[in-house]
Design an enzyme around this catalytic site. Sequence first.
Site, PDB file in Angstrom:
ATOM      1  N   ARG A   1      -0.262  -0.512  -5.299  1.00  0.00           N
ATOM      2  CA  ARG A   1       0.532  -1.553  -4.654  1.00  0.00           C
ATOM      3  C   ARG A   1       1.655  -1.970  -5.591  1.00  0.00           C
ATOM      4  NH1 ARG A   1      -1.463   0.178  -0.872  1.00  0.00           N
ATOM      5  NH2 ARG A   1      -2.742  -0.822   0.750  1.00  0.00           N
TER       6      ARG A   1
ATOM      7  N   GLU B   1       9.103  -2.870   0.411  1.00  0.00           N
ATOM      8  CA  GLU B   1       9.285  -1.531   0.976  1.00  0.00           C
ATOM      9  C   GLU B   1       9.800  -1.607   2.408  1.00  0.00           C
ATOM     10  OE1 GLU B   1       5.709   0.435  -1.747  1.00  0.00           O
ATOM     11  OE2 GLU B   1       5.371   0.084   0.395  1.00  0.00           O
TER      12      GLU B   1
ATOM     13  N   HIS C   1       6.402   5.919  -1.119  1.00  0.00           N
ATOM     14  CA  HIS C   1       5.069   5.546  -0.649  1.00  0.00           C
ATOM     15  C   HIS C   1       4.468   6.645   0.228  1.00  0.00           C
ATOM     16  CE1 HIS C   1       2.379   1.802   0.188  1.00  0.00           C
ATOM     17  NE2 HIS C   1       1.662   2.928   0.210  1.00  0.00           N
TER      18      HIS C   1
END
Length: 341
Positions: free
Chosen positions: A259, A288, A307
């Site tokens: 994270r 994000e 990601h």
Amino acid sequence: MKIVILDGYTENPGDLSWAPLEELGDLTVYDRTSLTNEAEIQARIGDAEAVYTNKTPLSAATLKKAAGTLKFIGVLATGYNVVDTGAAKELGITVCNIPTYGTAAVGQFAIGLLLEICHHIGHHNEAVHAGRWNACPDWCFWDYPLIELENKTIGIIGFGRIGQRTGRIAAALGMKVLAYDEHPSDSGRSIAEYTVLAYDVYQNAEVAKLAEYTDLDTLLSSSDVISLHCPLFPPTQGIINKDAISKMKDGVIILNNSRGPLIVEQDLTDALKSGKVAAAGLDVVSTEPIRADNPLLDAPNCIITPHISWAPAESRQRLMDTAVENLRSFVNGTPINVVNP
């Protein structure tokens, strides 16, 4: 049963099938839903009895609006901080997550980031295709120091399933593995009992000896590589900050595909610019998609990927299968993977 998926595209951009969920009810799939327009989120939920979300936030206000009809929330991920689970519990709404789908892929990706830092494979491939090897007076060249990992120490913060998988791969490369975890096992066993648990899980005596548990300060000061695999909760937010970095070895490598907010990004940027941190490999950032003003975009020796650790088709299929089973079990009165019991 009316079922709504608020943001299904990243889980299934078209290479998987929603058919198993369609068998459970009247399914509506939205590729994307606004992350900030609460009115749109509420309108799309409508009178659904079951809602799935990946990153679309479900606030207390939204849940209260849906209360009375909404009974089940399925998070299409392991992390569930996008849902106000406390409000959901008060309203009698069961929230379930997907706990184990990406273990192999995320562990593999963490080591992939490390290997790229050690060898700069992408850069040297581009250099060859640009004609530099053809024009080179020597039989080989390299533009960055290359790093051998054998006998180096990796410190893993968060030693759950993904942390353990990352440790197993690192150990196979000849690295010593240190581990820090506030809760060394899911079943409440003590650290002393944990080697037995590891053996039970993997049926492999070598894995039982995989890591040496230590306190956080010792891990920070002893590790050549530090890899983050802990969940994002108030105690872990900003766990990598200026103070923590000051305790690390000079030239440490930091990895994060857990994270983004686990790291204070300006502090890491400063450490990369000073050389205190030699390199960072990140698959996650604090906001994000990444903001154009994120300081890490200007940091040297910092690899950032969008990601994608979790995203191989095999992982997403496991996610899909568990998401369906979560709802089926809930309907049958035997809910599983509940995060707000």
